[in-house]
Write a protein that holds these residues in place. Structure first.
Motif, PDB file in Angstrom:
ATOM      1  N   GLU A  74      75.844  33.343  38.998  1.00  0.00           N
ATOM      2  CA  GLU A  74      74.993  33.740  37.877  1.00  0.00           C
ATOM      3  C   GLU A  74      74.045  34.858  38.288  1.00  0.00           C
ATOM      4  OE1 GLU A  74      71.672  31.764  34.886  1.00  0.00           O
ATOM      5  OE2 GLU A  74      73.532  30.687  35.315  1.00  0.00           O
ATOM      6  N   MET A  75      73.983  35.881  37.467  1.00  0.00           N
ATOM      7  CA  MET A  75      72.969  36.926  37.612  1.00  0.00           C
ATOM      8  C   MET A  75      72.384  37.201  36.239  1.00  0.00           C
ATOM      9  SD  MET A  75      74.883  40.657  37.835  1.00  0.00           S
ATOM     10  CE  MET A  75      73.307  41.493  37.567  1.00  0.00           C
ATOM     11  N   HIS A  76      71.175  37.770  36.217  1.00  0.00           N
ATOM     12  CA  HIS A  76      70.489  38.084  34.983  1.00  0.00           C
ATOM     13  C   HIS A  76      70.284  39.591  34.909  1.00  0.00           C
ATOM     14  CE1 HIS A  76      68.537  33.795  34.846  1.00  0.00           C
ATOM     15  NE2 HIS A  76      69.848  33.782  34.667  1.00  0.00           N
ATOM     16  N   PRO A  77      71.179  40.325  34.252  1.00  0.00           N
ATOM     17  CA  PRO A  77      70.977  41.778  34.159  1.00  0.00           C
ATOM     18  C   PRO A  77      69.656  42.134  33.506  1.00  0.00           C
ATOM     19  CG  PRO A  77      72.763  41.041  32.713  1.00  0.00           C
ATOM     20  CD  PRO A  77      72.430  39.899  33.590  1.00  0.00           C
ATOM     21  N   PHE A  78      69.158  41.267  32.622  1.00  0.00           N
ATOM     22  CA  PHE A  78      67.875  41.539  31.977  1.00  0.00           C
ATOM     23  C   PHE A  78      66.710  41.422  32.950  1.00  0.00           C
ATOM     24  CE2 PHE A  78      69.324  37.217  31.177  1.00  0.00           C
ATOM     25  CZ  PHE A  78      68.277  36.437  31.651  1.00  0.00           C
ATOM     26  N   ARG A  79      66.919  40.817  34.124  1.00  0.00           N
ATOM     27  CA  ARG A  79      65.878  40.769  35.143  1.00  0.00           C
ATOM     28  C   ARG A  79      66.043  41.885  36.171  1.00  0.00           C
ATOM     29  NH1 ARG A  79      65.445  34.710  34.252  1.00  0.00           N
ATOM     30  NH2 ARG A  79      63.203  34.420  33.888  1.00  0.00           N
ATOM     31  N   LEU A  80      66.910  42.831  35.875  1.00  0.00           N
ATOM     32  CA  LEU A  80      67.098  44.028  36.694  1.00  0.00           C
ATOM     33  C   LEU A  80      67.150  45.209  35.726  1.00  0.00           C
ATOM     34  CD1 LEU A  80      67.553  45.347  39.421  1.00  0.00           C
ATOM     35  CD2 LEU A  80      69.986  44.762  39.253  1.00  0.00           C
ATOM     36  N   PRO A  81      65.983  45.710  35.280  1.00  0.00           N
ATOM     37  CA  PRO A  81      65.967  46.712  34.202  1.00  0.00           C
ATOM     38  C   PRO A  81      66.362  48.105  34.685  1.00  0.00           C
ATOM     39  CG  PRO A  81      63.737  46.304  34.957  1.00  0.00           C
ATOM     40  CD  PRO A  81      64.622  45.343  35.719  1.00  0.00           C
ATOM     41  N   SER A  82      67.509  48.179  35.318  1.00  0.00           N
ATOM     42  CA  SER A  82      68.075  49.445  35.796  1.00  0.00           C
ATOM     43  C   SER A  82      69.589  49.298  35.742  1.00  0.00           C
ATOM     44  CB  SER A  82      67.608  49.752  37.219  1.00  0.00           C
ATOM     45  OG  SER A  82      68.171  50.956  37.684  1.00  0.00           O
ATOM     46  N   PRO A  83      70.226  49.665  34.622  1.00  0.00           N
ATOM     47  CA  PRO A  83      71.652  49.384  34.443  1.00  0.00           C
ATOM     48  C   PRO A  83      72.554  49.883  35.565  1.00  0.00           C
ATOM     49  CG  PRO A  83      70.679  50.002  32.350  1.00  0.00           C
ATOM     50  CD  PRO A  83      69.613  50.217  33.389  1.00  0.00           C
ATOM     51  N   SER A  84      72.195  50.968  36.231  1.00  0.00           N
ATOM     52  CA  SER A  84      73.024  51.433  37.341  1.00  0.00           C
ATOM     53  C   SER A  84      73.152  50.374  38.427  1.00  0.00           C
ATOM     54  CB  SER A  84      72.420  52.703  37.951  1.00  0.00           C
ATOM     55  OG  SER A  84      72.324  53.737  37.010  1.00  0.00           O
ATOM     56  N   PHE A 119      70.965  46.514  21.381  1.00  0.00           N
ATOM     57  CA  PHE A 119      71.811  46.425  22.570  1.00  0.00           C
ATOM     58  C   PHE A 119      71.928  47.800  23.234  1.00  0.00           C
ATOM     59  CE2 PHE A 119      73.052  42.775  20.041  1.00  0.00           C
ATOM     60  CZ  PHE A 119      73.135  41.768  20.999  1.00  0.00           C
ATOM     61  N   THR A 120      70.800  48.505  23.300  1.00  0.00           N
ATOM     62  CA  THR A 120      70.780  49.826  23.917  1.00  0.00           C
ATOM     63  C   THR A 120      70.021  49.768  25.247  1.00  0.00           C
ATOM     64  OG1 THR A 120      68.714  50.458  22.811  1.00  0.00           O
ATOM     65  CG2 THR A 120      70.785  50.908  21.646  1.00  0.00           C
ATOM     66  N   GLY A 121      70.194  50.809  26.060  1.00  0.00           N
ATOM     67  CA  GLY A 121      69.414  50.961  27.287  1.00  0.00           C
ATOM     68  C   GLY A 121      69.568  49.797  28.235  1.00  0.00           C
ATOM     69  N   VAL A 122      68.447  49.201  28.626  1.00  0.00           N
ATOM     70  CA  VAL A 122      68.483  48.086  29.574  1.00  0.00           C
ATOM     71  C   VAL A 122      69.000  46.812  28.917  1.00  0.00           C
ATOM     72  CG1 VAL A 122      66.597  49.043  30.951  1.00  0.00           C
ATOM     73  CG2 VAL A 122      66.083  47.404  29.128  1.00  0.00           C
ATOM     74  N   ARG A 123      69.299  46.889  27.631  1.00  0.00           N
ATOM     75  CA  ARG A 123      69.837  45.732  26.897  1.00  0.00           C
ATOM     76  C   ARG A 123      71.317  45.934  26.541  1.00  0.00           C
ATOM     77  NH1 ARG A 123      64.858  47.136  25.689  1.00  0.00           N
ATOM     78  NH2 ARG A 123      65.687  48.833  24.417  1.00  0.00           N
ATOM     79  N   ASP A 124      71.997  46.853  27.219  1.00  0.00           N
ATOM     80  CA  ASP A 124      73.346  47.263  26.843  1.00  0.00           C
ATOM     81  C   ASP A 124      74.378  46.253  27.337  1.00  0.00           C
ATOM     82  OD1 ASP A 124      75.714  48.548  26.237  1.00  0.00           O
ATOM     83  OD2 ASP A 124      74.989  50.518  26.845  1.00  0.00           O
ATOM     84  N   LEU A 125      74.652  45.247  26.502  1.00  0.00           N
ATOM     85  CA  LEU A 125      75.614  44.204  26.859  1.00  0.00           C
ATOM     86  C   LEU A 125      77.017  44.783  26.995  1.00  0.00           C
ATOM     87  CD1 LEU A 125      76.343  41.211  27.291  1.00  0.00           C
ATOM     88  CD2 LEU A 125      76.531  41.000  24.797  1.00  0.00           C
ATOM     89  N   ASP A 126      77.377  45.725  26.125  1.00  0.00           N
ATOM     90  CA  ASP A 126      78.693  46.350  26.204  1.00  0.00           C
ATOM     91  C   ASP A 126      78.896  47.013  27.566  1.00  0.00           C
ATOM     92  OD1 ASP A 126      81.144  47.409  24.514  1.00  0.00           O
ATOM     93  OD2 ASP A 126      80.351  49.140  25.597  1.00  0.00           O
ATOM     94  N   LEU A 127      77.873  47.699  28.062  1.00  0.00           N
ATOM     95  CA  LEU A 127      77.962  48.352  29.369  1.00  0.00           C
ATOM     96  C   LEU A 127      78.140  47.329  30.476  1.00  0.00           C
ATOM     97  CD1 LEU A 127      77.737  50.862  31.182  1.00  0.00           C
ATOM     98  CD2 LEU A 127      75.240  50.553  31.140  1.00  0.00           C
ATOM     99  N   GLY A 190      76.409  36.455  15.608  1.00  0.00           N
ATOM    100  CA  GLY A 190      77.275  37.479  15.055  1.00  0.00           C
ATOM    101  C   GLY A 190      77.110  38.816  15.750  1.00  0.00           C
ATOM    102  N   ALA A 191      75.854  39.164  16.086  1.00  0.00           N
ATOM    103  CA  ALA A 191      75.598  40.431  16.775  1.00  0.00           C
ATOM    104  C   ALA A 191      76.188  40.420  18.180  1.00  0.00           C
ATOM    105  CB  ALA A 191      74.093  40.695  16.830  1.00  0.00           C
ATOM    106  N   VAL A 192      76.029  39.307  18.901  1.00  0.00           N
ATOM    107  CA  VAL A 192      76.602  39.204  20.244  1.00  0.00           C
ATOM    108  C   VAL A 192      78.121  39.197  20.178  1.00  0.00           C
ATOM    109  CG1 VAL A 192      76.802  37.768  22.304  1.00  0.00           C
ATOM    110  CG2 VAL A 192      74.595  37.990  21.160  1.00  0.00           C
ATOM    111  N   ASP A 193      78.659  38.417  19.262  1.00  0.00           N
ATOM    112  CA  ASP A 193      80.111  38.257  19.189  1.00  0.00           C
ATOM    113  C   ASP A 193      80.809  39.561  18.821  1.00  0.00           C
ATOM    114  OD1 ASP A 193      79.646  35.649  19.819  1.00  0.00           O
ATOM    115  OD2 ASP A 193      79.976  34.862  17.807  1.00  0.00           O
ATOM    116  N   ALA A 194      80.136  40.402  18.028  1.00  0.00           N
ATOM    117  CA  ALA A 194      80.740  41.693  17.681  1.00  0.00           C
ATOM    118  C   ALA A 194      80.981  42.542  18.915  1.00  0.00           C
ATOM    119  CB  ALA A 194      79.835  42.433  16.688  1.00  0.00           C
ATOM    120  N   ILE A 195      80.154  42.357  19.932  1.00  0.00           N
ATOM    121  CA  ILE A 195      80.357  43.060  21.207  1.00  0.00           C
ATOM    122  C   ILE A 195      81.348  42.298  22.078  1.00  0.00           C
ATOM    123  CG2 ILE A 195      79.225  43.820  23.334  1.00  0.00           C
ATOM    124  CD1 ILE A 195      76.649  44.140  21.655  1.00  0.00           C
TER     125      ILE A 195
END
Length: 956
Positions: A74-84, A119-127, A190-195
């Motif tokens: 388990e990791m939390h991308p939201f606790r690492l606000p740097s998508p790279s 779901f943009t920037g540091v919240r980009d689940l698709d990325l 619905g918003a999550v599932d669309a991604i």
């Protein structure tokens, strides 16, 4: 949370709740018509555009008809606000043995207002999901809506939900039957599932393999609630297996599932769980032995779908976390908050490589009872019915090392297990073309590389490992390093070697029963962390030496390797046939062929030099809290005049609602200004308030400080409390007890909301010591105000955080004046601020800001992890909000701790460029405060890493 042979609801044709599986049968199978035999696991997943079938039986998951042991971290991308840097962690998880990543998706991070989902920037689940597929990792997706196990504010429920129109204001659990709440849930899922639907492994668009809804037992109506969520998710096109935590046993025969095997723990304010030592103390308590014991016990009880929580630590930036944890979410994890591998990676890495390369462990059944000679060793015995391999998990719960014989196992010598440790042993296992009779060391992996088989074994440093191969014909045996010794007798080749002496030990076995050579490798834990098995289209390869192997690409006769180097190291590569040349991070490496069948680098890869860090000076200071002054213009503030709370907060009769959530202020500090006429006869004012752990209140009357009240530091008995109430009584100075209008100004730091508690009040606020309330939805902030000596009507206005910027989102800022005016932003003009030096002493009650700029020039091919250190005498009571380039990187409480070092993630931190550091210092006025020592520190540096893109920072 462990779900052993239960709650895999949608894996079953008939689930626990009596629901038939929906979705495509071609995509999601159930019980196979016939048993699936032991065989090679499925290839590493990718987004290949093809349909895939996911099923199960009572032993394991089945992917395209092959058994898969899921080894998720388990990791939390939201606790690492740097998508790279998400890619950096994903590559480290894969390299260290994980074949999957578990990721919660917090509703509160993505939803700043009802019906809005970002779901943009540091919240980009698709990325993130795209990266996971590119790194060949399955994904276990967890969109909640409730995520209590992730230590998030209100369990991940958005702040606006606490006062949303029509939402039930009872317990969080009771909302599961509330139509208004469920409409918001439908919009969120619905918003999550669309991604997510674009990334399903079943459809070939990605690697999402499992989907969890909810993270709690939903109460009496739980069955109906979970059924409803399940129908919603299926209707959205999610056809991968679903699971949930309902806490009840299932009828279907499902594989054992540990959805959250803890390998660490969160630490509360004050560090009571860590002995005040922070995550160093957590990591010491949850050491590799403790970790190994837990992981092996899960395997011994039939678990073949694992999630290790947490596999990588992170940062609870802004107001993201639950109230009982401080900024660092290091968790004592195998990969720490600064993205550095730790010694705790040894157990999950060893098991991950073993489960991936030894398919026998995917189909195990309980076997005959085995008792050790020393009954302090508990033995779990399992067997594979297809291959007859015997697996023994030895667990030692005593405080002493135990050495014991194991009668009836075929293990012919005593075995040692360390104190509070465990060990996995195997007999009768096929190692390529030869058979293992027994071993006193745990198998690490088996590979067929080039023209030989490779089998590796691992144990603790200082132990002696013995491996016995069944050999009817004596083979030619060569020790390639000085430590091993061998003998042959009675159809057994016995190899004995000390572990941890001289690093990796190699023994080459040729001829005898097989014409295929076998290389035996022996390593202690530290050495095994420098062994990197890796799959390529041309077959497996193995790399030894560097701190990390990130990728391996074959082009003609050359293998191109990328990875990390910390200290000076050699490089050894076992590659597929035809490979004669090696590059490392783009540079050719001169090699020579070894007797072990490897290509060995001539010379060494150099150590990574430590980047130089500047001193933090050139500070400028400015005081704030003009809100305390009687003539401050609050005309644009919100009138606090509600008579009933949408969030269910109790309201004293005849008084207005003062809960911050009712007025749309859900995160960070909140100001109140109350006007009343005629202070004659008033001797004191009592302010009742409700906060999370470590909340506080400051009060002024006509600009004169009345004092500060703080909730107490939690102890062992109160560490679990998420909500506190107290009443602070302040004397009114005699010179203010006169006729004429007065302004009472109150600053409340509410902290965060508890994850899952009743919203019913417990009968009233506490008497000043900070009593547990148990209320999460009852709101934060002031609850009531009373005067001693006279009764006065008071009109209130309230102000919290301003409009969030589009990048950092709603969780970044609170309601301090400097935050509302942009003092934390890098582009703010501070030239008229007062130049100051640190350390500095300040006894003023209230808020002062300090700002400075600094420049870094880290080599572009060096991944340097940098932290900010704040240190001062523990008797000085103040707290600091840390803003780096406008990003709120956490809260420091000097006299509480235990955190003093704050990780500054690259991307938010410009490692080649200018940075702005702004510190909002909130001082009690009860002790000298100021700022003490503030400096940068290097947490680690490697040559390698991943390319890092700057995180957008509005205000530059």
């Amino acid at each position: 949370m462990e779900l052993s042979r239960r709650t895999f609801t949608a894996l079953a044709g008939t689930a626990a709740l009596g629901l038939a599986l929906t979705g495509s049968r071609a995509a999601t199978g159930t019980h196979p018509a016939q048993a699936v035999p032991t065989g090679p696991p499925p290839a590493a997943p990718r987004a290949d555009g093809k349909r895939h079938e996911v099923g199960f039986d009572r032993y394991s998951l089945l992917v395209d008809g092959r058994r898969l042991v899921l080894w998720s971290g388990e990791m939390h991308p939201f606790r690492l606000p740097s998508p790279s840097l998400w890619r950096d962690v994903l590559q480290k998880l894969r390299a260290h043995g994980h074949n999957a990543v578990s990721v919660p998706v917090p509703w509160n991070l993505h939803s700043p207002a009802p019906g809005r989902h970002d779901f943009t920037g540091v919240r980009d689940l698709d990325l993130f999901l795209t990266m996971a597929a590119e790194e060949r990792l399955y994904v276990v997706l967890r969109p909640g809506p409730y995520l209590g196990s992730a230590d998030l504010d209100a369990g991940g429920l958005p702040g606006w939900l606490r006062a949303a129109e029509g939402v039930a204001a009872r317990t969080v659990t009771a909302r599961t039957a509330d139509p208004a709440y469920l409409r918001h849930v439908d919009e969120w899922l619905g918003a999550v599932d669309a991604i997510a639907v674009r990334h399903l492994f079943t459809g070939g668009g990605g690697t999402v393999l499992l989907y969890q809804f909810e993270d709690r037992s939903p109460g009496a109506d739980g069955g109906a609630h979970l059924s409803r969520l399940r129908r919603k998710v299926r209707a959205d096109g999610i056809d991968v297996p679903l699971f949930h935590d309902d806490g009840r046993a299932d009828g279907p025969r499902t594989p054992g599932f540990a959805a959250g095997t803890a390998v660490g723990a969160s630490d509360p304010w004050g560090g009571v769980s860590s002995g005040g030592r922070g995550y160093a103390g957590v990591r010491e308590k949850w050491d590799p032995a403790h970790e190994r014991s837990g992981l092996l016990t899960r395997l011994a009880t039939g678990v073949t779908a694992h999630t290790v929580r947490m596999a990588a630590g992170g940062t609870s930036w802004g107001w993201l976390s639950s109230p009982d944890v401080y900024t660092s979410y290091d968790y004592g994890a195998p990969i720490d908050q600064a993205r550095r591998p730790t010694s705790k990676l040894a157990p999950p890495q060893q098991l991950g490589h073993l489960l991936r390369t030894v398919p026998d462990l995917a189909r195990l059944e309980p076997a005959g009872e085995v008792r050790a000679k020393d009954d302090r060793l508990k033995v779990h015995h399992l067997a594979n019915p297809d291959t007859d391999a015997q697996v023994y998990v030895l667990r030692n719960d005593s405080a002493e090392q135990v050495t014991s014989a194991l009668p009836g196992t075929g293990i012919e010598v005593p075995v040692t297990v360390g104190a509070r440790d465990a060990r996995l042993l195997v007999t009768g296992l096929r190692l390529g073309r030869r058979k293992l009779a027994f071993s006193t060391a745990q198998p690490l992996f088996r590979l067929a590389v080039g023209r030989q088989d490779i089998a590796a074994f691992v144990g603790r440093a200082g132990e002696t490992a013995q491996v016995s191969l069944a050999c009817d014909v004596q083979p030619l045996t060569n020790r390639l390093d000085p430590e091993p010794a061998w003998s042959y007798a009675q159809g057994r080749l016995n190899v004995v070697t000390p572990l941890g002496v001289g690093g990796l030990s190699r023994v080459l076995v040729e001829n005898g029963d097989s014409t295929t050579p076998m290389l035996l490798l022996f390593a202690d834990d530290a050495t095994a962390l420098r062994l990197w098995p890796h799959e390529t289209p041309s077959g497996p390869l193995l790399v030894h030496g560097p701190a990390l192997l990130r990728s391996a690409t074959l082009q003609g006769a050359t293998v191109h390797l990328t990875g990390d180097v910390a200290g000076e190291t050699g490089l050894e590569v076992w590659a597929p046939r035809g490979v004669t040349a090696v590059t490392w991070n783009g540079q050719p490496v001169r090699t020579t062929a070894s007797r072990a069948g490897s290509l060995v680098m001539k010379g060494l890869l150099p150590a990574t030099p430590a980047p130089s860090l500047p001193a933090l000076d050139g500070w400028r200071r400015r005081t704030e809290n003009p809100e305390a002054e009687p003539d401050f213009d609050d005309a644009r503030w919100t009138a606090a005049d509600r008579t009933a709370s949408r969030g269910g907060a109790p309201v004293p009769e005849g008084r207005p609602v003062l809960s911050a959530d009712d007025y749309g202020f859900h995160y960070g500090d909140v100001w109140y200004r109350g006007r009343f006429e005629d202070a004659r006869g008033i001797t004191s004012v009592s302010l009742s308030y409700r906060t999370g752990t470590q909340g506080l209140l400051m009060a002024w009357l006509d600009g004169q400080p009345l004092g500060t009240h703080r909730m107490p530091v939690p102890d062992e008995d109160t560490v679990g409390r998420g909500t506190w109430t107290a009443t602070a009584a302040f004397a009114v100075p005699e010179r203010l007890r006169e006729r004429g209008g007065r302004v009472l100004s109150v600053l409340v730091r509410p902290m965060q909301q508890a994850a899952q508690e009743s919203t019913a009040d417990d009968g009233g606020p506490g008497s000043g010591g900070g009593e547990a309330d148990g209320a999460s939805g009852a709101g934060r902030g002031l609850t009531s105000v009373a005067f001693e000596g006279a009764s006065r009507e008071i009109g209130w206005r309230i102000q919290g955080a301003g409009t969030p910027d589009r990048v950092r989102g709603a969780l970044n800022n609170g309601g301090l004046y400097g935050e509302r005016e942009g003092w934390h932003l890098p582009g703010h003009d501070d030239r008229d601020w007062e130049p100051v030096d640190l350390p500095r002493e300040d006894r003023r009650q209230g808020v002062a800001w300090y700002r400075t700029d600094f420049r870094l020039d880290v080599d572009p091919d060096v991944d340097g992890s940098i932290g900010l250190v704040l240190e001062d005498g523990p008797e000085r009571a103040y707290r600091v909000q840390i803003f780096l380039n406008g990003w709120n990187m956490g809260q420091y409480i000097n006299d509480v701790g235990p955190q003093h070092t704050f990780v500054l993630p690259n991307g938010v931190l410009r490692t080649r460029g200018s940075n702005t550091l702004a510190l909002a210092v909130l001082s009690d006025g009860t002790t000298p405060a100021g700022l003490g020592e503030v400096r940068l520190t290097l947490l680690g540096a490697v040559r390698g890493g991943v390319p890092v893109e700057p995180v957008e920072s509005p205000g530059r």
